[in-house]
Design an enzyme around this catalytic site. Structure first.
Site: not given
Ligand SMILES: Nc1ncnc2c1ncn2[C@@H]1O[C@H](COP(=O)(O)OP(=O)(O)OP(=O)(O)O)[C@@H](O)[C@H]1O
Ligand SMILES: *[C@@H]1O[C@H](CO)[C@@H](O)[C@H](O)[C@H]1NC(C)=O
Ligand SMILES: *[C@@H]1O[C@H](CO)[C@@H](O)[C@H](O)[C@H]1NC(C)=O
Ligand SMILES: *[C@@H]1O[C@H](CO)[C@@H](O)[C@H](O)[C@H]1NC(C)=O
Ligand SMILES: *[C@@H]1O[C@H](CO)[C@@H](O)[C@H](O)[C@H]1NC(C)=O
Length: 671
Positions: A349, A466
């Site tokens: 998340s 970002d």
């Molecule tokens: N397309 C994807 N394939 C595999 N894992 C993913 C994918 N998108 C996100 N994740 C996993 O989900 C987690 C959370 O993603 P998310 O982009 O919401 O969080 P973040 O990048 O840590 O924070 P922010 O929302 O501030 O960018 C990531 O750390 C990643 O491990």
């Protein structure tokens, strides 16, 4: 004297012949009883003449002949019989057919028909004097062909079904008032039939079982039975079912020639069954309400289920979305893809929401579904339009966006699943998972290429807003792919233009971005610079040490090392690179610092960055002083970066450890 003797002899003969008495208080065991057709004896001793089989007869006869006459030409003896019976009709208001006491020349009536013939006669022998059958019928169906008065009558039948005398079933009470009896009432009734050979009087009397025999008979008929009855006759009962089924029971019976039939012992009579009619009435009384209750309950719960399902899978769909139809997913599909957004399938998340892993039911494609909560409807159209347009982007260093789904307060974004997760999991001195320089170099080049595509190669300029290690995802070949592009826009659109929130992540935010709140390609380059330093050093851009209240700034630290002439100390000890690579490492560190310049104009464009990284162009010879000079400061480079430290004033970020997305804090404050 001789005549006297003869008389005495005759009398004694008569007495001997009249000694035939039979008494049944219940029929178990059915001694000397022959059962025919449907007739059976129930375990508790009821003679059950019929069961629920339709259009059949049931007979029961005393198996021994009864000598009604001393000689074939003699007059018939007096006789008396009494029995207790009950008729159960399956339908309380409608009956099957009746029951009859019968005196017949044979102990069977095999040719007799069921239904209105009551098992007594058939259509060819009915009414023929050669039958020699005497019967008293308790008829529950009005058969007009036999002149029946109604469907509840008693009649005396001689050789045929057209009764010689009949009456409605009932009795005369002690006040000489007629009382009706319902033959199919399922109640026990007692019958007395008497024939007196002197008066030739036949009396038929009935009453509810348990009351005394009424003094006035129901039917009295005078006829000499001598021509009707033969010398030896058989006594018994006949009954029949028609289309409406009913059951006929005899509980007790006695018969006697030349004398009053023995009375039945009420305590010995078997009890009537409770089951059959009970089952019907229970069905109506208890079963029906239960069934209807159950039905109502089922309908209500079904309605609840449908309503809940509706609500569960409810979506928002506006007119303007029709053009994005093919990019829109059904919530139900995503729900099933992620098996109901189970915790088990949670990938992680972030600041915008939770990401779940799933498999699309139709195409079996592995996806990552991001659930972004979003209250504001305003700006949603532009945002969705942008999301959909970015969905059309295709670049090997961007995470493909497959589509979206919109619900109340929620937006779901569907991305290709990246099997190797996000880059941040391989950095920060993680001994379990680390990447060597070759891999990191490939990722860095890939991300630069993706960002360059967004800035310059796509039909319009897209600012990522970002860029950071956790938004770089690794595909199966460990290519770096930028994710989350444009998502920050959602919050820019949704918010009041007067108080533009800064969206981005602490440590990656350009100083002018936090000042003006405006995101540009240069602010992306700044974040990319921080990202470069992060990848080479394996350290976070900002580390807040809560115990010492110290803020570690990666940019400052690297710059400081450079000033002291040992910039290579900044590299991650886990890189494992040889001599040739070291040059590239140093170049990337310097490029990182260049991109992190506090003056946006001093930062290179992504096109240039890409050229440097690919080695198509070599980085100009830079000294730390060059960087600070570019900032218009003459006090040495450090001041060039001190702005960063000031913009991350500790009063705002106190208590945070490590890098965290400021999107949360800003957004939660903004709502
Ligand atoms: N397309 C994807 N394939 C595999 N894992 C993913 C994918 N998108 C996100 N994740 C996993 O989900 C987690 C959370 O993603 P998310 O982009 O919401 O969080 P973040 O990048 O840590 O924070 P922010 O929302 O501030 O960018 C990531 O750390 C990643 O491990
Ligand atoms: C009625 O009785 C007959 C003879 O005993 C039997 O064959 C038949 O199955 C019974 N019918 C029902 C419905 O019980
Ligand atoms: C009985 O009566 C018939 C005629 O009514 C007669 O033929 C017969 O002989 C009589 N039998 C006796 C035993 O009296
Ligand atoms: C009617 O019953 C008699 C015997 O009483 C028999 O001989 C005759 O065949 C029966 N007729 C039919 C149509 O069953
Ligand atoms: C009565 O029955 C007998 C023998 O079954 C037969 O011969 C006679 O014709 C019948 N009488 C009538 C009126 O049907």
């Amino acid at each position: 004297m001789f005549i006297k003797l003869i008389l005495f002899f005759l009398l004694s003969q008569t007495l001997r012949s009249s000694s035939q008495i039979l008494t049944y208080n219940g029929f178990n065991p059915p001694t000397d009883i022959s059962l025919q057709g449907l007739a059976t004896v129930t375990p508790n001793g009821l003679l059950k003449l019929t069961n629920t089989t339709v259009q059949k007869t049931g007979h029961a006869f005393y198996t021994k002949p009864i000598r009604f006459k001393d000689s074939p030409n003699a007059t018939v003896s007096s006789f008396s019989t009494t029995f207790v019976f009950a008729i159960y009709s399956q339908i309380p208001t409608l009956s099957g057919h009746g029951i009859a006491f019968v005196i017949s020349p044979s102990p069977a009536l095999p040719y007799a028909l069921p239904s209105q013939y009551i098992g007594l006669f058939n259509n060819s022998n009915n009414g023929n004097d050669t039958n020699h059958v005497f019967a008293v019928e308790f008829d529950t169906i009005q058969s007009n062909e036999f002149g029946d008065p109604n469907d509840n009558h008693v009649g005396i039948d001689i050789n045929g079904l057209r009764s010689v005398k009949y009456s409605t079933a009932g009795y005369w009470n002690e006040n000489n008032k007629f009382q009706n009896l319902n033959l199919i009432s399922r109640k026990l009734m007692q019958v007395w039939i008497n024939y007196d050979k002197l008066s030739n009087k036949i009396d038929v009397t009935m009453s509810p079982y348990g009351s005394d025999k009424p003094s006035k008979p129901l039917i009295t008929y005078v006829t000499d039975l001598s021509p009707v009855l033969l010398q030896d006759m058989y006594v018994g009962f006949a009954s029949a079912t028609g289309s409406v089924i009913s059951e006929h029971y005899i509980a007790g019976w006695s018969f006697r020639l030349n004398g009053e039939a023995p009375s039945l012992t009420s305590s010995n009579l078997p009890k009537l069954p409770r089951f059959e009619p009970r089952r019907i009435s229970d069905f109506y009384k208890i079963g029906m309400p239960l069934i209807s209750l159950f039905l109502i309950f089922s309908v209500i719960s079904l309605a609840f289920y449908v309503a809940r399902r509706r609500k569960k899978f409810e979506e928002e769909l506006d007119d303007w979305e029709t053009e994005f139809g093919k990019n829109r997913f059904r919530f139900k599909e995503l729900y099933h893809a992620t098996k109901g957004f189970k915790e088990k399938d949670l990938l992680g998340s972030g600041g915008f929401g939770r990401v779940y892993r799933g498999i699309l039911p139709t195409t079996k494609i592995e996806v990552a579904v991001k659930r972004v909560s979003h209250d504001s409807k305003q700006g949603m159209k532009e945002f969705v339009a942008e999301i959909v347009s970015t969905g059309r982007m295709s670049h090997r260093n961007l995470v493909p966006l497959l589509g979206y789904c919109r619900r109340r307060g929620e937006l779901l974004l569907v991305y290709d699943y990246m099997p190797n997760g996000s880059l941040d999991k391989y950095l920060y001195n993680n001994p379990e998972r680390t990447l060597d320089w070759k891999q990191r170099s490939k990722i860095v080049k890939g991300v630069a290429s993706g960002l360059f595509y967004l800035h310059e190669e796509w039909e319009q300029v897209v600012i990522h807003r970002d860029v950071k290690a956790s938004n770089v995802l690794l595909d199966a070949d460990f290519n770096g792919r930028l994710g989350d592009f444009g998502l920050a826009r959602l919050y820019d659109h949704g918010s009041d233009p007067q108080t533009t929130h800064v969206v981005g992540t602490l440590g990656y935010l350009a100083p002018e971005h936090s000042r003006t709140g405006r995101a540009t390609t240069a602010t992306d380059v700044y974040a990319f610079g921080a990202f470069l330093l992060e990848v080479v050093s394996g350290r976070r851009p900002i580390e807040l040490h809560s115990e010492s209240d110290d803020t570690f700034l990666l940019v400052e630290w690297v710059f400081g090392l450079w000033l002291r002439g040992n910039i290579m100390e900044a590299k991650d000890p886990n890189l494992g690179c040889d001599g040739y690579d070291l040059e590239e490492v140093e170049m990337v560190l310097k490029l990182g610092l260049l991109c992190s310049h506090s003056d946006p104009l001093a930062r290179p464009s992504m096109r240039l960055v890409l050229q440097y990284l690919r080695g198509d162009m070599s980085l100009p010879e830079l000294t730390p002083l060059d960087l600070s000079a570019g900032n218009g400061m003459n006090l040495g480079g450090r001041e060039g970066f001190s702005g960063i430290a000031m913009s991350y004033s500790s009063s705002v970020f106190n208590g945070f450890t490590g890098v965290s997305s400021i999107a949360d804090s800003l957004l939660s404050g903004g709502r």
